[in-house]
Design a protein around this motif. Structure first.
Motif, short mmCIF file in Angstrom:
data_model
loop_
_atom_site.label_atom_id
_atom_site.label_comp_id
_atom_site.label_asym_id
_atom_site.label_seq_id
_atom_site.Cartn_x
_atom_site.Cartn_y
_atom_site.Cartn_z
N THR A 29 0.82 -1.19 0.00
CA THR A 29 0.00 0.00 0.00
C THR A 29 0.86 1.25 0.00
O THR A 29 1.94 1.29 0.61
CB THR A 29 -0.93 0.03 1.22
OG1 THR A 29 -0.16 -0.09 2.42
CG2 THR A 29 -1.92 -1.12 1.15
N THR A 32 -1.99 7.14 1.93
CA THR A 32 -3.43 7.33 1.89
C THR A 32 -3.77 8.68 1.25
O THR A 32 -3.14 9.69 1.55
CB THR A 32 -4.02 7.28 3.31
OG1 THR A 32 -3.70 6.01 3.89
CG2 THR A 32 -5.54 7.46 3.28
N ARG A 34 -6.37 11.76 0.65
CA ARG A 34 -7.54 12.43 1.22
C ARG A 34 -7.71 13.79 0.53
O ARG A 34 -6.86 14.20 -0.26
CB ARG A 34 -7.37 12.64 2.72
CG ARG A 34 -7.31 11.35 3.54
CD ARG A 34 -7.33 11.66 5.04
NE ARG A 34 -7.36 10.45 5.84
CZ ARG A 34 -6.27 9.81 6.27
NH1 ARG A 34 -5.08 10.28 5.96
NH2 ARG A 34 -6.38 8.72 7.01
N TYR A 72 -5.82 3.29 -3.18
CA TYR A 72 -7.23 3.57 -2.91
C TYR A 72 -8.04 2.34 -3.26
O TYR A 72 -7.80 1.67 -4.28
CB TYR A 72 -7.72 4.76 -3.74
CG TYR A 72 -9.21 5.04 -3.54
CD1 TYR A 72 -9.66 5.77 -2.45
CD2 TYR A 72 -10.14 4.53 -4.44
CE1 TYR A 72 -11.01 6.01 -2.25
CE2 TYR A 72 -11.50 4.76 -4.25
CZ TYR A 72 -11.93 5.49 -3.16
OH TYR A 72 -13.26 5.71 -2.95
#
Length: 364
Positions: A29, A32, A34, A72
């Motif tokens: 991964t 993140t 946002r 995502y």
């Protein structure tokens, strides 16, 4: 010596910083994502879902890979990360990828007559493998769906008089044009390729060939591919993969057929997949056909079909909103599964919003 060692470690650190990411059993991964751009994307892709009327945009899965890392992922409806989702016509691009492995083994050439591998095409002796990959067989075929089922060749092939032997049903059609001269989208063409592959690799290898040639080398563990009654894979329609597994195919194509240190697909095969069919006549907002993939290219004096995406964007597309977009210049692979029934979903809008959320933030 100290200076030499310092230079060595600097080079090592530099190489490591730009090392490619490849998935193992699982995707690694990335950071993140946002922000308001992601909120706008989710607002478009995941509006309030109506499972009674099945109206509106109904995204089942949305997954984004950047620089070989999962950044995502979101699911809706009955679909989860472990669900092998029906890909519909993405199956066509998967068959092209499987064929690319056989091509790399030297088992056929693009200009080989298909009749060499599938003798039932005796009334189409000049039809080549390249013609089928361009959906340019010249076979008189009607690719209509539920809105016009009575005149639909594909409905008859999948569900009624052709479903026992789909390639033979296609081969029995007359032609409307010489092979290689005109584009007409045809699920029948894809199933002729599947039937030809059986002879190309041999009946003993064929049963497992998508797995041994493609799925297993990529680490794909949840693939299902239905066959007709003759044991021929339904290349037009019936492959099922999880979103995570399908993204592995996208990464392979984004990196010109290379998986790690192995050139799984020849570079010239990938280049053929990504080159527009020379006799295509553009239609507004319609993706351009390549070698069983769809391209965001300006052809025939028409603009790019997806103007808000880079020109190198290409895709595998399927009925009811299935899509895998590959954007090499942005190091992005986007998988979108859906259950859209009313035509509201727009590829360009999804790409525009996804690029605002995810593009330009990866490694060089």
């Amino acid at each position: 010596m100290a200076k030499g060692m310092s230079l060595f470690f600097l080079l090592l650190i530099s190489a490591s910083a730009h090392a490619e990411n490849w998935p193992g059993q699982q995707w690694t991964t990335g950071p993140t994502i946002r922000g308001s751009a992601l909120e706008a994307l989710e607002g478009y892709a995941f509006p309030t879902r109506n499972d009674t009327t099945r109206q509106g945009i109904r995204t089942d899965a949305l997954l984004v890979i950047r620089d070989g890392q999962l950044i995502y992922e979101r699911y809706a409806g009955p679909t989860t990360a472990e669900t092998p989702h029906l890909t519909w016509s993405i199956s066509k691009s998967l068959m092209a990828t499987v064929l690319g492995v056989a091509y790399g083994e030297g088992l056929f050439k693009l200009q080989d007559p298909v009749q060499k591998f599938y003798p039932a095409l005796k009334q189409h002796p000049d039809l080549t493998m390249a013609d089928l990959l361009h959906w340019a067989s010249g076979i008189d075929w009607q690719e209509d769906y539920e809105y016009a089922p009575l005149k639909s060749s594909v409905v008859a092939m999948l569900y009624t008089r052709g479903h026992q032997d789909m390639a033979a049903f296609t081969a029995d059609h007359d032609r409307y044009a010489a092979p290689g001269q005109a584009f007409r989208y045809s699920s029948g063409d894809s199933n002729l390729l599947s039937a030809a592959l059986k002879t190309i690799v041999g009946a003993n290898r064929y049963t497992d060939f998508p797995w041994t040639a493609l799925f297993q080398p990529l680490g794909i563990r949840h693939a299902v591919w239905e066959t007709d009654a003759t044991g021929t894979f339904v290349a037009s329609s019936y492959a099922y993969l999880t979103a995570r597994d399908l993204a592995r195919v996208g990464l392979l194509m984004a990196r010109d057929g290379r998986w790690g240190d192995r050139q799984l697909l020849p570079k010239d095969w990938v280049a053929f997949n990504r080159e527009p069919f020379g006799h295509y006549r553009a239609h507004e907002d319609e993706a351009v056909p390549g070698g069983h993939w769809w391209l965001n290219r300006a052809v025939d004096s028409a603009a790019q079909p997806w103007p808000d995406a880079p020109v190198d964007t290409f895709a595998a597309l399927g009925h009811w909103g299935q899509a895998m977009y590959v954007i090499p210049s942005e190091n992005l692979v986007i998988v979108r599964y859906g259950d859209d029934r009313d035509g509201r979903y727009r590829h360009n809008e999804m790409l525009k919003l996804a690029l605002k959320a995810f593009a330009g933030k990866g490694q060089p």
